[in-house]
Scaffold this motif. Structure first.
Motif, PDB file in Angstrom:
ATOM      1  N   GLU A 253     -37.668  -1.919 -50.239  1.00 32.70           N
ATOM      2  CA  GLU A 253     -36.907  -1.481 -51.570  1.00 32.70           C
ATOM      3  C   GLU A 253     -36.275  -0.392 -51.433  1.00 32.70           C
ATOM      4  O   GLU A 253     -35.244  -0.071 -51.916  1.00 32.70           O
ATOM      5  CB  GLU A 253     -38.171  -1.029 -52.389  1.00 32.70           C
ATOM      6  CG  GLU A 253     -37.756  -0.619 -53.866  1.00 32.70           C
ATOM      7  CD  GLU A 253     -38.669  -0.604 -54.653  1.00 32.70           C
ATOM      8  OE1 GLU A 253     -38.754   0.074 -55.926  1.00 32.70           O
ATOM      9  OE2 GLU A 253     -39.959  -0.843 -54.657  1.00 32.70           O
ATOM     10  N   ASN A 254     -36.474   0.480 -50.365  1.00 35.22           N
ATOM     11  CA  ASN A 254     -35.873   2.027 -50.126  1.00 35.22           C
ATOM     12  C   ASN A 254     -34.788   1.889 -49.188  1.00 35.22           C
ATOM     13  O   ASN A 254     -34.242   2.744 -48.455  1.00 35.22           O
ATOM     14  CB  ASN A 254     -36.718   3.202 -49.970  1.00 35.22           C
ATOM     15  CG  ASN A 254     -37.679   3.263 -50.993  1.00 35.22           C
ATOM     16  OD1 ASN A 254     -37.114   3.404 -52.176  1.00 35.22           O
ATOM     17  ND2 ASN A 254     -39.045   3.563 -50.879  1.00 35.22           N
ATOM     18  N   VAL A 255     -34.263   0.683 -48.679  1.00 34.89           N
ATOM     19  CA  VAL A 255     -33.303   0.385 -47.821  1.00 34.89           C
ATOM     20  C   VAL A 255     -32.126  -0.084 -48.275  1.00 34.89           C
ATOM     21  O   VAL A 255     -31.965  -0.646 -49.289  1.00 34.89           O
ATOM     22  CB  VAL A 255     -33.911  -0.625 -46.644  1.00 34.89           C
ATOM     23  CG1 VAL A 255     -32.572  -0.732 -45.631  1.00 34.89           C
ATOM     24  CG2 VAL A 255     -35.177  -0.184 -45.907  1.00 34.89           C
ATOM     25  N   PHE A 256     -30.926   0.592 -48.078  1.00 38.45           N
ATOM     26  CA  PHE A 256     -29.624   0.618 -48.622  1.00 38.45           C
ATOM     27  C   PHE A 256     -28.679  -0.462 -47.716  1.00 38.45           C
ATOM     28  O   PHE A 256     -28.796  -0.317 -46.408  1.00 38.45           O
ATOM     29  CB  PHE A 256     -28.913   1.764 -48.856  1.00 38.45           C
ATOM     30  CG  PHE A 256     -29.555   2.644 -49.843  1.00 38.45           C
ATOM     31  CD1 PHE A 256     -29.283   2.508 -50.961  1.00 38.45           C
ATOM     32  CD2 PHE A 256     -30.527   3.773 -49.125  1.00 38.45           C
ATOM     33  CE1 PHE A 256     -30.215   3.288 -52.043  1.00 38.45           C
ATOM     34  CE2 PHE A 256     -31.066   4.424 -50.064  1.00 38.45           C
ATOM     35  CZ  PHE A 256     -31.130   4.417 -51.734  1.00 38.45           C
ATOM     36  N   ILE A 257     -28.301  -1.473 -48.153  1.00 37.55           N
ATOM     37  CA  ILE A 257     -27.134  -2.304 -47.477  1.00 37.55           C
ATOM     38  C   ILE A 257     -25.931  -2.171 -48.187  1.00 37.55           C
ATOM     39  O   ILE A 257     -25.735  -2.047 -49.236  1.00 37.55           O
ATOM     40  CB  ILE A 257     -27.887  -3.928 -47.245  1.00 37.55           C
ATOM     41  CG1 ILE A 257     -27.891  -4.341 -48.582  1.00 37.55           C
ATOM     42  CG2 ILE A 257     -28.998  -3.808 -46.626  1.00 37.55           C
ATOM     43  CD1 ILE A 257     -28.367  -6.122 -48.923  1.00 37.55           C
ATOM     44  N   SER A 269     -31.797   2.785 -43.203  1.00 37.09           N
ATOM     45  CA  SER A 269     -33.249   2.649 -43.530  1.00 37.09           C
ATOM     46  C   SER A 269     -33.979   4.205 -43.227  1.00 37.09           C
ATOM     47  O   SER A 269     -33.941   4.528 -41.963  1.00 37.09           O
ATOM     48  CB  SER A 269     -33.914   1.560 -42.449  1.00 37.09           C
ATOM     49  OG  SER A 269     -35.238   1.570 -42.764  1.00 37.09           O
ATOM     50  N   PRO A 270     -34.411   4.870 -44.275  1.00 41.81           N
ATOM     51  CA  PRO A 270     -34.940   6.247 -44.268  1.00 41.81           C
ATOM     52  C   PRO A 270     -36.178   5.890 -43.580  1.00 41.81           C
ATOM     53  O   PRO A 270     -37.004   4.913 -43.724  1.00 41.81           O
ATOM     54  CB  PRO A 270     -34.814   6.605 -45.562  1.00 41.81           C
ATOM     55  CG  PRO A 270     -34.810   5.518 -46.270  1.00 41.81           C
ATOM     56  CD  PRO A 270     -33.869   4.383 -45.584  1.00 41.81           C
ATOM     57  N   LYS A 271     -36.870   7.200 -43.310  1.00 36.60           N
ATOM     58  CA  LYS A 271     -38.244   7.233 -42.479  1.00 36.60           C
ATOM     59  C   LYS A 271     -38.612   6.104 -41.824  1.00 36.60           C
ATOM     60  O   LYS A 271     -39.435   5.439 -41.887  1.00 36.60           O
ATOM     61  CB  LYS A 271     -39.090   7.441 -43.893  1.00 36.60           C
ATOM     62  CG  LYS A 271     -39.091   8.489 -44.804  1.00 36.60           C
ATOM     63  CD  LYS A 271     -40.137   8.444 -46.065  1.00 36.60           C
ATOM     64  CE  LYS A 271     -40.329   9.466 -46.852  1.00 36.60           C
ATOM     65  NZ  LYS A 271     -40.995   9.582 -47.843  1.00 36.60           N
ATOM     66  N   THR A 272     -37.702   5.973 -40.654  1.00 32.98           N
ATOM     67  CA  THR A 272     -37.754   4.734 -39.750  1.00 32.98           C
ATOM     68  C   THR A 272     -37.858   5.287 -38.329  1.00 32.98           C
ATOM     69  O   THR A 272     -37.079   6.033 -37.904  1.00 32.98           O
ATOM     70  CB  THR A 272     -36.669   4.069 -39.987  1.00 32.98           C
ATOM     71  OG1 THR A 272     -36.542   3.447 -41.245  1.00 32.98           O
ATOM     72  CG2 THR A 272     -36.829   2.906 -38.932  1.00 32.98           C
ATOM     73  N   THR A 273     -38.810   4.977 -37.691  1.00 27.21           N
ATOM     74  CA  THR A 273     -39.031   5.328 -36.100  1.00 27.21           C
ATOM     75  C   THR A 273     -38.050   4.559 -35.185  1.00 27.21           C
ATOM     76  O   THR A 273     -37.633   3.394 -35.777  1.00 27.21           O
ATOM     77  CB  THR A 273     -40.450   5.062 -35.757  1.00 27.21           C
ATOM     78  OG1 THR A 273     -40.688   3.670 -35.854  1.00 27.21           O
ATOM     79  CG2 THR A 273     -41.612   6.118 -36.634  1.00 27.21           C
ATOM     80  N   SER A 274     -38.025   4.597 -34.019  1.00 28.86           N
ATOM     81  CA  SER A 274     -37.231   4.065 -33.117  1.00 28.86           C
ATOM     82  C   SER A 274     -37.855   2.373 -33.140  1.00 28.86           C
ATOM     83  O   SER A 274     -37.037   1.446 -33.240  1.00 28.86           O
ATOM     84  CB  SER A 274     -37.388   4.488 -31.676  1.00 28.86           C
ATOM     85  OG  SER A 274     -36.793   5.888 -31.757  1.00 28.86           O
ATOM     86  N   GLU A 275     -39.287   2.504 -32.811  1.00 32.03           N
ATOM     87  CA  GLU A 275     -39.677   0.996 -32.809  1.00 32.03           C
ATOM     88  C   GLU A 275     -39.619   0.323 -34.226  1.00 32.03           C
ATOM     89  O   GLU A 275     -39.303  -1.069 -34.135  1.00 32.03           O
ATOM     90  CB  GLU A 275     -41.332   1.278 -32.637  1.00 32.03           C
ATOM     91  CG  GLU A 275     -41.614   1.671 -31.308  1.00 32.03           C
ATOM     92  CD  GLU A 275     -41.553   3.441 -31.250  1.00 32.03           C
ATOM     93  OE1 GLU A 275     -41.432   3.847 -32.467  1.00 32.03           O
ATOM     94  OE2 GLU A 275     -41.634   3.926 -30.167  1.00 32.03           O
TER      95      GLU A 275
END
Length: 363
Positions: A253-257, A269-275
Motif C-alpha cells: 500500500e505504501n509503495v509508489f509506482i 519502496s520506503p522502509k526497505t532493506t537490501s534483502e
C-alpha cells in the motif's frame, strides 16, 4: 476555455475523418491518440499539426510513444500542467466570495451598532421619572423589534458564510482534481514522471522516512521496439498497460509506482532493506513474465514479456534524485548483460552511457 465548439454535423464529419486517419496511421484507439488526431484533423492546434506532419515525413505510421509526447507537449499544457487559466478563474471566484462575506459582515456590524445605540437610548428613557404606560409599551416594542432585527442580520451573515464555505469547498475540490490529473499518465492511470517525483518530494518535505533505508527500482520492458514493430502499436500499448497492472498488484500500500518514460517504470519502496528490495525486484520480474497478451488478428499469445530492473538502496534524504541516477546505471547494467535481470547498484557498477541501447538494439 472552450476548445471544441463544432456543431453536431461538423463534429460528426470530424469524427469520421479522425477514425479514418487513425486507421491509416496505425494508431491505437485510445483517448490520448484520439485527442491528438482530433486536434490535427480539426485544424485547431497548428503547432501540433506541424509536429505530426514532421513525424509523417519520417514514417507513414505513428508510434504510440510519439503520440503521447505530442499530447503532453501540445495539448496537456492548455488544460492541466500550468493551471494558469484555472488559477485566474479561481482567484476571481474567491474574490467574489470574499466580497460577499465582507458585505454581509459590514451590514451586520452596522445593524449591531444601530441596535446598540438604540438600546442605550431606551435604557435612558426607562430610567426617566414619570414614564407613562403608552411610552413604556412603545419602548418595549422597539426593543423587541431591534432584537429581532439583529437576530435576522446575524442569521443572514451565518447563511452567507455557510453558502460561501460550500463554494470554497467546491473550488478546493476542483483544484485538487486538476492537480491530481496533471500527475497521472493517461494510458496506464498511474503516476507520470512529474507525479512520481512530486510524491517523493512531498514525502521528504513531510519528514517521512528521513534517514530510513529505501529502495528505488527502475524497470524497462525488454525489446519493446520489437514488440511494436512485430505486433503493432495497439499490442505495444496493451503491453505497457499490462505491466502497470502487474506492478500495482504486486506492491504494498505504501509503495509508489510511476511510468517515467515510454516503456520505463519506477517503483519507490520506503522502509526497505537490501534483502527486501531485491526480493521485491525479483517478484516483479517473475510476475511480469506471466503476462499473457493475445494478438487480436491471430488470437495467439505473443512471446513472453520480460523486463530489466536496476535497483538502488539508500537512506532517504534530500538527495534522493541521486537514487534515480544510480538505479538507472544498474538498469543499463542489467540490459547490457543479457536483459531479464535484476542488478543492484554498487560503487563498482559500470556507468553505461549508451542509454536505451546498451548492447546494440533498442530496449
Amino acid at each position: 476555455m472552450l476548445r471544441y465548439i463544432e456543431s453536431k454535423p461538423a463534429s460528426a464529419e470530424i469524427f469520421r475523418m479522425v477514425i479514418q486517419k487513425m486507421a491509416e496511421w496505425g494508431c491505437a484507439f485510445t483517448p490520448v491518440h484520439y485527442t491528438v488526431v482530433y486536434e490535427y484533423v480539426s485544424g485547431i492546434n497548428p503547432p501540433l499539426i506541424e509536429a505530426v506532419n514532421g513525424l509523417l515525413k519520417q514514417s507513414s505510421s505513428l508510434v504510440g510513444e510519439d503520440l503521447e509526447k505530442i499530447f503532453v507537449k501540445y495539448i496537456v499544457p492548455d488544460y492541466v500542467l500550468p493551471l494558469n487559466d484555472y488559477r485566474g478563474s479561481l482567484a476571481k471566484q474567491l474574490q467574489s466570495i470574499l466580497q460577499n462575506i465582507s458585505s454581509s459582515t459590514t451590514r451586520t456590524a452596522q445593524e449591531a451598532e444601530r441596535v446598540k445605540n438604540g438600546m442605550e437610548s431606551y435604557s435612558h428613557s426607562l430610567q426617566e421619572d414619570g414614564l407613562d404606560e403608552k411610552t413604556f409599551r412603545t419602548l418595549v416594542d422597539a426593543v423587541l423589534k431591534d432584537t429581532l432585527s439583529i437576530r435576522e442580520s446575524s442569521s443572514s451573515l451565518n447563511a452567507e458564510l455557510l453558502k460561501n464555505q460550500k463554494k470554497i469547498d467546491c473550488l478546493q475540490d476542483e483544484l485538487r482534481i486538476a492537480r491530481e490529473e496533471a500527475m497521472v499518465d493517461p494510458l496506464t492511470e498511474i503516476l507520470n514522471r512529474r507525479g512520481f517525483s512530486t510524491k517523493i518530494n512531498d514525502l521528504f518535505r513531510e519528514g517521512k522516512f528521513s534517514g530510513i533505508p529505501c529502495a528505488l527500482l527502475m524497470i524497462d520492458i525488454d525489446h519493446f521496439k520489437k514488440i511494436n514493430d512485430s505486433y503493432g502499436h495497439i499490442i505495444g500499448d496493451k503491453a505497457i498497460i499490462a505491466v502497470s497492472k502487474v506492478l500495482r498488484g504486486s506492491v504494498g500500500e505504501n509503495v509508489f509506482i510511476g511510468r517515467v518514460g515510454g516503456e520505463e517504470f519506477a517503483v519507490f519502496s520506503p522502509k526497505t532493506t537490501s534483502e527486501e528490495g531485491l526480493a521485491l525486484a525479483e517478484r516483479l520480474r517473475q510476475n511480469i513474465m506471466k503476462i499473457e497478451i493475445t494478438n487480436p488478428s491471430t488470437r495467439q499469445k505473443i512471446s513472453t514479456m520480460t523486463v530489466s530492473i536496476g535497483i538502488d538502496l539508500a537512506p532517504f534524504s534530500g538527495e534522493w534524485e541521486r537514487m534515480f541516477e544510480r538505479a538507472d546505471k544498474a538498469l543499463y547494467a542489467s540490459k547490457s548483460s543479457g536483459r531479464n535481470k535484476v542488478t543492484l547498484w554498487t560503487s563498482k557498477t559500470p556507468d553505461i552511457k549508451n542509454s536505451k541501447n546498451p548492447s546494440g538494439s533498442n530496449s
